[in-house]
Scaffold this motif. Sequence first.
Motif, PDB file in Angstrom:
ATOM      1  N   ILE A  78      28.024 -16.761  10.061  1.00 15.59           N
ATOM      2  CA  ILE A  78      27.934 -17.259   8.689  1.00 15.59           C
ATOM      3  C   ILE A  78      28.908 -18.407   8.500  1.00 15.59           C
ATOM      4  CG2 ILE A  78      28.188 -16.633   6.255  1.00 15.59           C
ATOM      5  CD1 ILE A  78      27.666 -13.710   7.120  1.00 15.59           C
ATOM      6  N   SER A  79      28.442 -19.497   7.909  1.00 17.11           N
ATOM      7  CA  SER A  79      29.304 -20.650   7.696  1.00 17.11           C
ATOM      8  C   SER A  79      30.555 -20.268   6.919  1.00 17.11           C
ATOM      9  CB  SER A  79      28.542 -21.737   6.934  1.00 17.11           C
ATOM     10  OG  SER A  79      29.384 -22.838   6.669  1.00 17.11           O
ATOM     11  N   GLY A  80      31.698 -20.687   7.417  1.00 18.67           N
ATOM     12  CA  GLY A  80      32.977 -20.389   6.791  1.00 18.67           C
ATOM     13  C   GLY A  80      33.610 -19.104   7.269  1.00 18.67           C
ATOM     14  N   THR A 104      43.411 -24.619  15.268  1.00 18.40           N
ATOM     15  CA  THR A 104      42.221 -24.297  14.485  1.00 18.40           C
ATOM     16  C   THR A 104      40.976 -24.875  15.149  1.00 18.40           C
ATOM     17  OG1 THR A 104      42.511 -26.270  13.101  1.00 18.40           O
ATOM     18  CG2 THR A 104      43.516 -24.217  12.325  1.00 18.40           C
ATOM     19  N   VAL A 105      39.901 -24.081  15.146  1.00 15.71           N
ATOM     20  CA  VAL A 105      38.649 -24.456  15.811  1.00 15.71           C
ATOM     21  C   VAL A 105      37.512 -24.344  14.803  1.00 15.71           C
ATOM     22  CG1 VAL A 105      37.036 -23.930  17.680  1.00 15.71           C
ATOM     23  CG2 VAL A 105      39.505 -23.572  18.016  1.00 15.71           C
ATOM     24  N   ALA A 106      36.702 -25.376  14.707  1.00 14.44           N
ATOM     25  CA  ALA A 106      35.484 -25.346  13.897  1.00 14.44           C
ATOM     26  C   ALA A 106      34.291 -25.335  14.845  1.00 14.44           C
ATOM     27  CB  ALA A 106      35.413 -26.559  12.972  1.00 14.44           C
ATOM     28  N   SER A 121      29.144 -28.162   7.613  1.00 14.37           N
ATOM     29  CA  SER A 121      29.244 -29.362   6.772  1.00 14.37           C
ATOM     30  C   SER A 121      30.426 -30.210   7.237  1.00 14.37           C
ATOM     31  CB  SER A 121      29.415 -28.977   5.300  1.00 14.37           C
ATOM     32  OG  SER A 121      30.600 -28.238   5.111  1.00 14.37           O
ATOM     33  N   PRO A 122      30.398 -31.515   6.953  1.00 11.03           N
ATOM     34  CA  PRO A 122      31.454 -32.408   7.456  1.00 11.03           C
ATOM     35  C   PRO A 122      32.857 -32.006   7.017  1.00 11.03           C
ATOM     36  CG  PRO A 122      29.575 -33.693   6.715  1.00 11.03           C
ATOM     37  CD  PRO A 122      29.302 -32.271   6.310  1.00 11.03           C
ATOM     38  N   HIS A 123      33.015 -31.570   5.764  1.00 11.93           N
ATOM     39  CA  HIS A 123      34.372 -31.291   5.290  1.00 11.93           C
ATOM     40  C   HIS A 123      35.005 -30.115   6.018  1.00 11.93           C
ATOM     41  CE1 HIS A 123      32.474 -28.102   2.797  1.00 11.93           C
ATOM     42  NE2 HIS A 123      33.681 -27.570   2.797  1.00 11.93           N
ATOM     43  N   GLN A 124      34.169 -29.233   6.596  1.00  4.38           N
ATOM     44  CA  GLN A 124      34.717 -28.071   7.304  1.00  4.38           C
ATOM     45  C   GLN A 124      35.279 -28.425   8.673  1.00  4.38           C
ATOM     46  OE1 GLN A 124      31.011 -25.754   6.897  1.00  4.38           O
ATOM     47  NE2 GLN A 124      32.207 -24.166   5.883  1.00  4.38           N
ATOM     48  N   ILE A 160      31.311 -36.165  13.602  1.00  2.00           N
ATOM     49  CA  ILE A 160      31.674 -35.898  14.992  1.00  2.00           C
ATOM     50  C   ILE A 160      31.957 -37.207  15.720  1.00  2.00           C
ATOM     51  CG2 ILE A 160      30.790 -35.008  17.193  1.00  2.00           C
ATOM     52  CD1 ILE A 160      29.227 -32.913  15.490  1.00  2.00           C
ATOM     53  N   ARG A 161      31.151 -38.235  15.457  1.00  2.00           N
ATOM     54  CA  ARG A 161      31.396 -39.553  16.070  1.00  2.00           C
ATOM     55  C   ARG A 161      32.748 -40.115  15.623  1.00  2.00           C
ATOM     56  NH1 ARG A 161      27.627 -42.933  18.023  1.00  2.00           N
ATOM     57  NH2 ARG A 161      28.395 -44.642  16.697  1.00  2.00           N
ATOM     58  N   ALA A 162      33.100 -39.905  14.367  1.00  2.00           N
ATOM     59  CA  ALA A 162      34.390 -40.390  13.859  1.00  2.00           C
ATOM     60  C   ALA A 162      35.543 -39.670  14.552  1.00  2.00           C
ATOM     61  CB  ALA A 162      34.462 -40.202  12.349  1.00  2.00           C
TER      62      ALA A 162
END
Length: 522
Positions: free
Chosen positions: A241-243, A259-261, A290-293, A324-326
């Motif tokens: 589940i996301s988050g 920390t790992v996303a 999502s990008p902010h995560q 991800i590219r950033a």
Amino acid sequence: MRGALLIAGTTSDAGKSVVVAGICRMLARRGVRVAPFKAQNMSNNSVVTLDGGEIGRAQALQARACGLEPSVRFNPVLLKPGSDRRSQLVVRGKAVGTVGARDYFTRRQELREVVAAELSSLRAEFDVVICEGAGSPAEINLRATDLANMGLARTADIPVLVVGDIDRGGVLAHLFGTVAVLEPEDQQLISGFIINKFRGDVSLLQPGLDQLTALTGRPTLGVLPFAEDLWLDAEDSLGTISGATVGRPSPPHGTDWLTVAAIRLPRISNSTDIEALACEPGVSVRWADSPHQITTADLVVIPGSKSTISDLEWLRANGLGEAIRARAAAGRPILGICGGYQMLGTRIVDGVEHSAAQTLTAFADTPPHTAAGLGILDLDIEFANPKIARQVHGTAASIPVHGYEIHHGRVTRTADPAWLTIDGTPEGSAREAIWGTHVHGLLESDEFRRTWLAEVATRAARPGFTPAPDTSVTATRTTQLDLLADLIETHLDLPALESLINQGAPTTLPTIATALLDPRQP
């Protein structure tokens, strides 16, 4: 002790897999020759057996609980969803095509014979076979093609216990309803219930259990408590589940956390690859979509996918691709595994997964779909048959590694340095803070994981993070299996369980009249 038992569930993720693993471990510790069996599984979390076959990850864990090597015998039919309507069909460990619901219906007799032969062979070889159902036996719309629930139980005359997850609520209604919607012949094999994930005082639940017995004529054999330490080898995608945090993070060995996303792809495959990271003290792993995560994470992991191009398109549509590219441009750590590795490349040519998901025939002759990758690694991928499925051993900078590969994608061109050496051949990519590999389970190689995490921490500017010197994924898995067996021994009625295995379902079980569920009745 000699016989068989089938553990069914009121829903997916009710606890069937862990209850089977716990019973298997408990019996094995008592010297019983026991084997697991799941006739048909639907999961994108799979492992490769010694002979190059593919089975559901839960059956591999159950095999280890029995003290056995994983084998295709324990899961002869595996469905790997590639879209909402199509799944790859794996029979006796080998991919044989893709099917939809109607295709599956036409193949039911062929698959039923495969299942019956494997179960018969296991019952002849082992004292006890503990079977796991699939989904819920109450899915009566699928009863005609059922291979793993009441279809299996009826064919092999196996007693059934139904597990319900009380943590979700409504468990008593779920258990009653599961029995009540079944036809009378199926009901005769439902021999009792198990409550899973209970928190609190069992005495407050007891009146409900007594009423359930009065309504159904079937006992509850035990109430298993909620155990937060049981999280490794999760099979069902409902757990991603996301988050959500993976596992139970323990304090760091040094002064800094890492920390790992982990990207929660729609068609995520082998999501369990990240669990080895979550075993490490001071490593906090969360699912992200999502990008902010992912902006503040020290490491981003893109796991495998059963529909690589489709999930790559999802990454772009959600803004994750550009995020991800950033990260890559800023020199921040990224790991891609299998499908995630392929997405990091320059180009993907897919005439297998994408075509099979879109068409109504297995591996149809349709033009390959070409997509641009994220362009982070200088890498081209082309999908082809047959599927590669093998266990692998090798090294990374002289450190031993092991794992397994399950993929159609082949590297046709790369200009990046290899990360690993597998069987004497370069594999994967490693360029500055970007890593990629086709090898699943790689991070379970303890020495390699510790060395690599130290490099990740350096590149993520976490100088206070120090990998613990003694973390063992294998030992953690063994501890959790023993905990499962302890819960079974402590909280289940073992004499009743043994009686069911030895003697089968009681002959006096009542049938719940379907009139109870018919609103037309007065």
